[in-house]
Design an enzyme around this catalytic site. Structure first.
Site, PDB file in Angstrom:
ATOM      1  N   HIS A 266      38.256  29.223  44.399  1.00 33.05           N
ATOM      2  CA  HIS A 266      36.929  29.655  44.841  1.00 33.05           C
ATOM      3  C   HIS A 266      36.307  30.641  43.850  1.00 33.05           C
ATOM      4  CE1 HIS A 266      33.889  30.909  47.889  1.00 33.05           C
ATOM      5  NE2 HIS A 266      34.050  32.089  47.328  1.00 33.05           N
ATOM      6  N   GLU A 267      37.084  31.626  43.423  1.00 31.12           N
ATOM      7  CA  GLU A 267      36.539  32.649  42.514  1.00 31.12           C
ATOM      8  C   GLU A 267      36.231  32.056  41.139  1.00 31.12           C
ATOM      9  OE1 GLU A 267      35.488  35.324  43.643  1.00 31.12           O
ATOM     10  OE2 GLU A 267      36.420  35.039  45.592  1.00 31.12           O
TER      11      GLU A 267
HETATM   12 ZN   LIG Z   1      32.634  33.587  47.023  1.00 32.53          ZN
END
Ligand SMILES: [Zn+2]
Length: 268
Positions: A134-135
């Site tokens: 996600h990051e």
């Molecule tokens: Zn995020």
């Protein structure tokens, strides 16, 4: 005056749009990597100096191992989809810091920090891969740069872009918009659409890296159970936990399908 502003906006609107390989969408971005990455790298080094880095042990090694697998998966995906040089300016780095905050982030150019406080929610390597995917997705999709560009459009006025980025005071504002600088630990929240995009891209990358994307929904259930302690990046309202969990559940089989194209058929 108004007309001049419109022309500036049109000019940069045309020249600063960049196609996001992950979505195929054209996005507004005034900032080339060559301008953003050196700032990000310097801020990252400063952050590491000012915080307690866990530089050995099983947990720190796990962060590095997962990070390398995620980075390699992103590289393979980009190359297969016609963007072989996309990551050439990236200088991947993965660090774990001793801090009870439930947080993790990836700066432009691949500079990643995990806080020890998020590890109990990750519950191991696959959970770390969910957060890492996600990051990293935020960084790959240039979400920070887009946020900066949107902020600049609001403030541009009669000042040219080149002047604006040379003005230290304005540059500070942009760095904040980017989540750089002293506020880095408490990054501003991304927009809902950026969060959703990062969830979808992250799921794909983790699956190509060989991690089970079904775990993403499980992680967000645990995040939800943890309650209101989360910092902006993990605020429950961007998007709501329910929407996020429903999306991730729906998209997990598609991520596995994507991974199969890369010969990945089993997931840890
Ligand atoms: Zn995020």
């Amino acid at each position: 005056m108004r007309k001049a502003l419109l022309l500036i906006v049109l000019f940069f609107g045309v020249t600063a749009c960049k196609t996001n390989p992950f979505t195929g969408k054209s996005t507004l971005n005034f900032y080339p990597n060559s301008q953003i990455f050196p700032m990000a790298f310097a801020q990252y080094d400063q952050f590491l100096e000012e915080n307690k880095v866990v530089d050995s042990g099983a947990e720190a090694n796990m962060i590095t191992a997962v990070g390398q697998r995620i980075a390699s998966a992103a590289e393979r995906w980009l190359t297969a989809n016609g963007y072989p040089g996309y990551l050439k300016d990236y200088q991947w780095e993965y660090n774990l810091v001793q801090d009870e905050t439930v947080n993790a982030w990836c700066m432009p150019g691949g500079k990643i920090v995990f806080y020890t406080g998020i590890l109990p929610i990750c519950q191991g390597e696959t959970g770390v891969a969910v957060v890492m995917g996600h990051e990293v997705a935020h960084a790959l999709a240039d979400h920070g740069a887009q946020r900066m560009s949107a902020g600049m459009l609001q403030q541009i006025g009669a000042v040219g872009v080149a002047v604006a980025v040379d003005d230290p005071e304005k540059r500070n504002a942009y760095m904040q918009a980017y989540g750089l600088g002293s506020t880095v630990g408490g990054m501003l929240p991304f927009s809902r659409s950026h969060e959703t995009e990062a969830d979808r891209i992250g799921l794909q990358i983790m699956a190509i890296a060989g991690y089970n994307p079904d775990e993403a929904a499980e992680l967000w259930k645990r995040m939800k159970a943890q309650g209101g302690q989360a910092p902006p990046e993990f605020l429950s309202t961007h998007p709501s936990n329910e929407t996020r969990i429903a999306n991730l559940t729906e998209w997990a089989p598609l991520a596995k399908e994507e991974a199969r194209k890369f010969g990945v058929t089993t997931f840890r």
